[in-house]
Enzyme design. Structure first.
Site, mmCIF file in Angstrom:
data_model
loop_
_atom_site.group_PDB
_atom_site.id
_atom_site.type_symbol
_atom_site.label_atom_id
_atom_site.label_comp_id
_atom_site.label_asym_id
_atom_site.label_seq_id
_atom_site.Cartn_x
_atom_site.Cartn_y
_atom_site.Cartn_z
ATOM 1 N N HIS A 57 1.224 -1.140 -0.079
ATOM 2 C CA HIS A 57 -0.246 -0.211 -0.182
ATOM 3 C C HIS A 57 1.025 1.317 -0.073
ATOM 4 O O HIS A 57 2.477 0.866 -0.021
ATOM 5 C CB HIS A 57 -1.062 0.341 1.012
ATOM 6 C CG HIS A 57 -0.615 0.308 2.686
ATOM 7 N ND1 HIS A 57 0.292 -1.045 3.054
ATOM 8 C CD2 HIS A 57 -0.690 0.973 3.407
ATOM 9 C CE1 HIS A 57 0.239 -0.349 4.002
ATOM 10 N NE2 HIS A 57 0.238 0.650 4.526
ATOM 11 N N HIS A 59 1.496 3.807 1.949
ATOM 12 C CA HIS A 59 2.095 5.260 3.264
ATOM 13 C C HIS A 59 3.666 4.689 3.131
ATOM 14 O O HIS A 59 4.485 4.153 2.259
ATOM 15 C CB HIS A 59 1.909 4.239 4.090
ATOM 16 C CG HIS A 59 -0.396 4.155 5.030
ATOM 17 N ND1 HIS A 59 -0.647 3.578 5.943
ATOM 18 C CD2 HIS A 59 -1.075 6.028 4.124
ATOM 19 C CE1 HIS A 59 -1.758 4.165 5.751
ATOM 20 N NE2 HIS A 59 -2.220 5.065 4.746
ATOM 21 N N ASP A 61 6.044 4.807 5.675
ATOM 22 C CA ASP A 61 6.774 3.632 5.783
ATOM 23 C C ASP A 61 7.097 2.077 5.920
ATOM 24 O O ASP A 61 7.767 1.266 5.551
ATOM 25 C CB ASP A 61 6.142 3.143 7.358
ATOM 26 C CG ASP A 61 4.655 2.440 7.560
ATOM 27 O OD1 ASP A 61 3.903 4.072 6.691
ATOM 28 O OD2 ASP A 61 4.273 1.708 8.018
ATOM 29 N N HIS A 62 6.191 2.458 3.644
ATOM 30 C CA HIS A 62 6.126 1.345 3.470
ATOM 31 C C HIS A 62 7.109 1.054 2.076
ATOM 32 O O HIS A 62 7.216 -0.176 1.153
ATOM 33 C CB HIS A 62 4.349 0.486 2.686
ATOM 34 C CG HIS A 62 4.037 0.100 4.477
ATOM 35 N ND1 HIS A 62 4.114 -1.539 5.236
ATOM 36 C CD2 HIS A 62 3.512 0.419 5.308
ATOM 37 C CE1 HIS A 62 3.875 -1.677 5.619
ATOM 38 N NE2 HIS A 62 2.780 -0.255 6.110
ATOM 39 N N HIS A 115 -7.378 -0.409 5.759
ATOM 40 C CA HIS A 115 -6.336 0.893 6.137
ATOM 41 C C HIS A 115 -6.365 1.245 5.030
ATOM 42 O O HIS A 115 -6.406 2.837 5.526
ATOM 43 C CB HIS A 115 -4.884 -0.310 6.325
ATOM 44 C CG HIS A 115 -4.144 0.100 7.129
ATOM 45 N ND1 HIS A 115 -3.720 1.218 7.655
ATOM 46 C CD2 HIS A 115 -2.779 0.797 6.295
ATOM 47 C CE1 HIS A 115 -2.708 1.616 7.599
ATOM 48 N NE2 HIS A 115 -1.914 1.099 6.899
ATOM 49 N N ASP A 134 -0.671 -4.145 6.030
ATOM 50 C CA ASP A 134 -1.188 -3.310 7.308
ATOM 51 C C ASP A 134 -2.650 -3.815 7.710
ATOM 52 O O ASP A 134 -3.607 -2.782 7.851
ATOM 53 C CB ASP A 134 -0.535 -2.038 7.404
ATOM 54 C CG ASP A 134 0.605 -1.541 8.125
ATOM 55 O OD1 ASP A 134 1.631 -2.179 8.294
ATOM 56 O OD2 ASP A 134 0.877 -0.512 7.764
ATOM 57 N N HIS A 172 4.059 -4.334 10.476
ATOM 58 C CA HIS A 172 4.362 -4.001 11.960
ATOM 59 C C HIS A 172 4.569 -4.879 13.460
ATOM 60 O O HIS A 172 3.380 -5.721 12.830
ATOM 61 C CB HIS A 172 3.660 -2.994 11.924
ATOM 62 C CG HIS A 172 3.638 -1.679 11.616
ATOM 63 N ND1 HIS A 172 4.890 -0.866 11.580
ATOM 64 C CD2 HIS A 172 2.551 -1.566 10.672
ATOM 65 C CE1 HIS A 172 4.703 0.440 10.709
ATOM 66 N NE2 HIS A 172 3.451 -0.466 9.854
HETATM 67 FE FE FE Z 1 2.583 0.954 8.340
HETATM 68 ZN ZN ZN Z 2 0.274 1.692 6.635
#
Ligand code: FE
Ligand code: ZN
Length: 256
Positions: A57, A59, A61-62, A115, A134, A172
């Protein structure tokens, strides 16, 4: 034939990076790419060359490591069609029911909106593994930033229908904090109590609680148990549709 190798390691604060290596062809895929350096370091330590990034996805942090890794390795970037505009440098857009290969390894795509609306999970049957980003966590699920309770619940039911022994790799390490909430809505669940003790012991030693399995999550994760009478009673929602119970669980978790 040598078995597929899966290497999970920590990245950023509480994210996990995962490398999937195909010994038959030398192909190696990274699930998501939070940042480039730790992934390059692990690739080098393993002696593997990155051929693919599989993005779950959009975001940051990915995705923030994608551009640098693509520049340094020339790898292919595979990502969700529905989020292609938000993810840099996608070469192959994928969606529900589609398949592709990493080297000789078959990878199946499941759309898991909730998400984020375009979120996908990658299934590798030959390794008995699912990479769920996530969407699903151990004892929890992702925050519902973009989806609806009904859609998110449907997405989780698709993951719940995978073979019980499937190894589930999540984005995570949230198991202990998820477990604290889970115990407030499912306090008499002995399997949940045991899993929480196990998770706390693992974290105290700095070990990951992941991967988990579908069987373990079905027994312990309240977000996969919205149909269970004990949880519905606890919420005062006996007989309500499971997706509504799921929505209430998600709301309570946000406030917890
Ligand atoms: Fe994440
Ligand atoms: Zn995420």
């Amino acid at each position: 034939m040598a078995a597929i190798e899966i290497h999970q390691f920590s990245i950023l604060n509480d994210n996990y990076a995962v490398l999937i290596h195909d010994p038959a062809t030398g192909a190696t895929a990274s699930i998501d790419a939070a940042e480039s350096y730790p992934i390059e370091r692990e690739l080098e330590a393993k002696g593997w060359k990155l051929t693919d990034i599989l993005v779950t996805h959009h975001h940051a942090d990915h995705t923030e490591g994608i551009a640098e890794l693509k520049d340094s390795t020339g790898c292919r970037v595979v990502g969700p069609r529905r989020e292609a505009a938000k993810i840099p440098r996608i070469d192959l857009e994928v969606g529900e029911g589609e398949s592709f290969k990493v080297g000789s390894i078959d990878v199946h795509v499941i759309e898991t909106p909730g998400h984020t609306l375009g979120h996908v999970a990658y299934i590798v049957p030959a390794a008995n593994a699912a990479f769920v980003g996530d969407t699903l966590f151990s004892l929890g699920c992702g925050r519902m930033f973009e989806g609806t309770p009904q859609g998110f619940h449907d997405a989780l039911r698709k993951l719940a229908a995978l073979p019980g022994e499937t190894q589930v790799y999540c984005g995570h390490e949230y198991t202990v904090s998820n477990g604290r909430f889970a115990l407030t809505v499912d306090p008499d669940n002995a399997a949940l109590q045991r899993r929480m003790q196990e998770a706390e012991a693992l974290r105290a030693k700095g070990f990951p609680t992941l991967p988990t399995t579908i069987t373990a999550e079905l027994a312990t994760n309240p977000f996969l148990r919205a149909h269970v009478p004990a949880i519905q009673q606890r919420l005062g929602m006996e007989g309500a549709p499971a997706w509504q119970v799921f929505g209430e669980l998600r709301d309570r978790k946000n406030r917890s």
